[in-house]
Design a protein around this motif. Structure first.
Motif, PDB file in Angstrom:
ATOM      1  N   PHE A  62      20.706  22.805  36.076  1.00 39.87           N
ATOM      2  CA  PHE A  62      20.945  24.095  35.422  1.00 39.87           C
ATOM      3  C   PHE A  62      22.438  24.336  35.272  1.00 39.87           C
ATOM      4  N   ASP A  63      22.758  25.171  34.290  1.00 41.68           N
ATOM      5  CA  ASP A  63      24.162  25.474  33.997  1.00 41.68           C
ATOM      6  C   ASP A  63      24.841  26.110  35.206  1.00 41.68           C
ATOM      7  N   GLY A  64      26.058  25.672  35.475  1.00 47.69           N
ATOM      8  CA  GLY A  64      26.849  26.244  36.555  1.00 47.69           C
ATOM      9  C   GLY A  64      26.545  25.658  37.909  1.00 47.69           C
ATOM     10  N   GLY A  65      25.638  24.707  37.990  1.00 42.67           N
ATOM     11  CA  GLY A  65      25.265  24.132  39.271  1.00 42.67           C
ATOM     12  C   GLY A  65      25.793  22.741  39.487  1.00 42.67           C
ATOM     13  N   GLU A  67      16.232  37.246  44.798  1.00 44.92           N
ATOM     14  CA  GLU A  67      15.512  37.815  43.652  1.00 44.92           C
ATOM     15  C   GLU A  67      16.458  38.553  42.714  1.00 44.92           C
ATOM     16  N   ASP A  68      17.505  39.138  43.290  1.00 40.38           N
ATOM     17  CA  ASP A  68      18.460  39.914  42.488  1.00 40.38           C
ATOM     18  C   ASP A  68      19.766  39.164  42.267  1.00 40.38           C
ATOM     19  N   TYR A  69      19.686  37.848  42.145  1.00 36.61           N
ATOM     20  CA  TYR A  69      20.885  37.033  42.015  1.00 36.61           C
ATOM     21  C   TYR A  69      21.696  37.409  40.770  1.00 36.61           C
ATOM     22  N   GLY A  70      20.999  37.868  39.743  1.00 35.95           N
ATOM     23  CA  GLY A  70      21.697  38.296  38.538  1.00 35.95           C
ATOM     24  C   GLY A  70      21.582  37.355  37.376  1.00 35.95           C
ATOM     25  N   ASN A  71      20.814  36.294  37.543  1.00 34.66           N
ATOM     26  CA  ASN A  71      20.580  35.336  36.466  1.00 34.66           C
ATOM     27  C   ASN A  71      19.075  35.118  36.383  1.00 34.66           C
ATOM     28  N   GLU A  72      18.465  35.521  35.280  1.00 34.47           N
ATOM     29  CA  GLU A  72      17.008  35.467  35.143  1.00 34.47           C
ATOM     30  C   GLU A  72      16.471  34.055  35.342  1.00 34.47           C
ATOM     31  N   ASP A  73      17.271  33.049  34.989  1.00 29.49           N
ATOM     32  CA  ASP A  73      16.814  31.667  35.139  1.00 29.49           C
ATOM     33  C   ASP A  73      16.842  31.206  36.593  1.00 29.49           C
TER      34      ASP A  73
END
Length: 405
Positions: free
Chosen positions: A155-158, A199-205
């Motif tokens: 995934f992007d950013g990982g 759950e509230d990380y801020g990235n829906e993916d």
């Protein structure tokens, strides 16, 4: 308005000379004295850009004279305010130098001195080395590469893309349970780190998803602690600070710490003894006003805007709708720093202290972390540096004669 702290406008603390790039010390400002410190640390870097700016906005035409502002213009060859006899404006009682302060302010322990040297001297010369022959432990700084995947898909950013990332284990910088899983691994190992995004990380993916990071521990980064010795002091501090052994360094640090501990209390006690004329010299008030305005002016020039727009943006720490509003808010601060300049000069006049070029060169290293003032003379002009050394000499003399209770 009583000025509660004595401010050395170019105070450097123990900066360890040119070898490690001298750092100015100061606070940004609700007061002119602290704003002036900030101005010193920023204007040297920005003045060339300001001088080079050719497209002055019409809104700042009133302040065009600031393009030629000089910190030294207000002072004479002895560090005094030009054309000003300070004792015309400051009434010093006969016992002005009879000052008593808390005895604790006159104490500096060996532990305090050693900690100061470690934090402010040795740390500036410390180096790091890459360790590859032991397992990573909590608290270590490590360099890692990783590729994060969810259900086997990156995934992007990982992904560090092989560039390496520094991470201090236990810092909580990364997602929960990531850092703990690196502990115990050795450099050169590649292993999986499995975490679950909040759950509230801020990235829906990513919210609530389990991710597996294929992680490689490249190395552990250790700081090499220097051993303080006479040889090290002579090699690293003799040329810039005229310190040749550990005892001389510790004596310098002790003097610096005592000065810093006592200066504000001594100044407040002195300030409380004196009275000021209702009207202060306008040339001095105008100068310290321009110190503030010069900071705003050069920032505006560098950002390609006008002073009012810059002030309305909040970039300078507060929001003002005009330069006049800014100056109105700074009126008391300008008065306070002018009073400080007059008070210190008045004491200098009483003591017969002056700061000619020889005195500046001889005393600069006593207060400012290097025996060579040339960098500061180039930035601010010689007479401004003389004023700072003069004020420091006056304060040191007062400190040397205080009583303790």
């Amino acid at each position: 308005m009583k000025l509660k702290n004595f401010h050395r406008l170019a105070a450097l603390g123990l900066a360890v000379g040119m070898t490690t790039a001298l750092a100015a010390c100061g606070n940004t400002a609700e007061t002119a004295e602290s704003t002036a410190e900030t101005a010193e640390s920023t204007e040297a870097a920005s003045s060339e850009a300001a001088d080079a700016a050719t497209d002055e906005t019409a809104a700042d035409a009133e302040y065009a004279y600031l393009a030629d502002f000089s910190f030294s213009d207000a002072f004479d060859e002895n560090g005094y305010l030009k054309g000003v006899t300070a004792t015309d404006y400051v009434t010093l009682p006969d016992d002005y130098a009879d000052i008593t302060i808390d005895a604790d302010l006159g104490q500096v322990s060996e532990e305090d001195i050693d900690n100061y040297i470690t934090s402010n001297v040795l740390s500036k010369f410390s180096t790091t080395e890459q360790v590859t022959d032991r397992a990573a432990a909590d608290g270590d700084t490590v360099n890692i590469d990783y590729v994060g995947r969810i259900d086997g898909v990156a995934f992007d950013g990982g992904d560090t893309k092989g560039n390496g990332a520094d991470l201090t284990l236990g810092s909580g910088t990364y997602i929960d349970n990531f850092e703990e899983q690196i502990v115990g691994h050795n450099p050169g190992e590649t292993f999986d780190v499995t975490v679950t995004f909040p759950e509230d990380y801020g990235n829906e993916d990513l919210n609530g998803k389990e991710a597996v990071f294929e992680t490689t521990l490249n190395y552990i980064e250790d700081t090499v602690t220097l051993e303080l010795s006479d040889e090290w002091v002579a090699e690293n501090l003799a040329a810039t600070m005229s310190l040749n052994n550990v005892d001389e360094l510790k004596a310098f640090v002790k003097s610096t710490m005592l000065y810093d501990n006592q200066a504000s209390d001594v100044y407040t006690a002195l300030h409380d003894k004196v009275s000021y004329a209702d009207e202060l010299p306008q040339t001095a008030l105008d100068y310290y006003r321009d110190v503030l305005l010069y900071r705003i002016y050069t920032y505006a020039q560098n950002y390609g805007t006008d002073m009012a727009t810059l002030l309305s943006s909040g970039m300078m720490g507060a929001t003002y709708d005009s330069v006049d509003a800014y100056l109105d808010d700074a009126t008391d601060s300008i008065k306070s720093i002018t009073q400080q300049a007059l008070l210190m000069q008045a004491v200098a006049e009483k003591m017969g202290f002056k700061c000619d070029t020889d005195t500046m060169n001889a005393d600069f290293g006593r207060y400012y972390g290097t025996t060579d003032p040339s960098q500061y003379v180039s930035a601010y002009g010689e007479n401004y540096i003389k004023m700072n050394v003069l004020q420091s000499d006056v304060m040191q003399n007062l400190i040397d004669n205080v009583k303790y209770e």
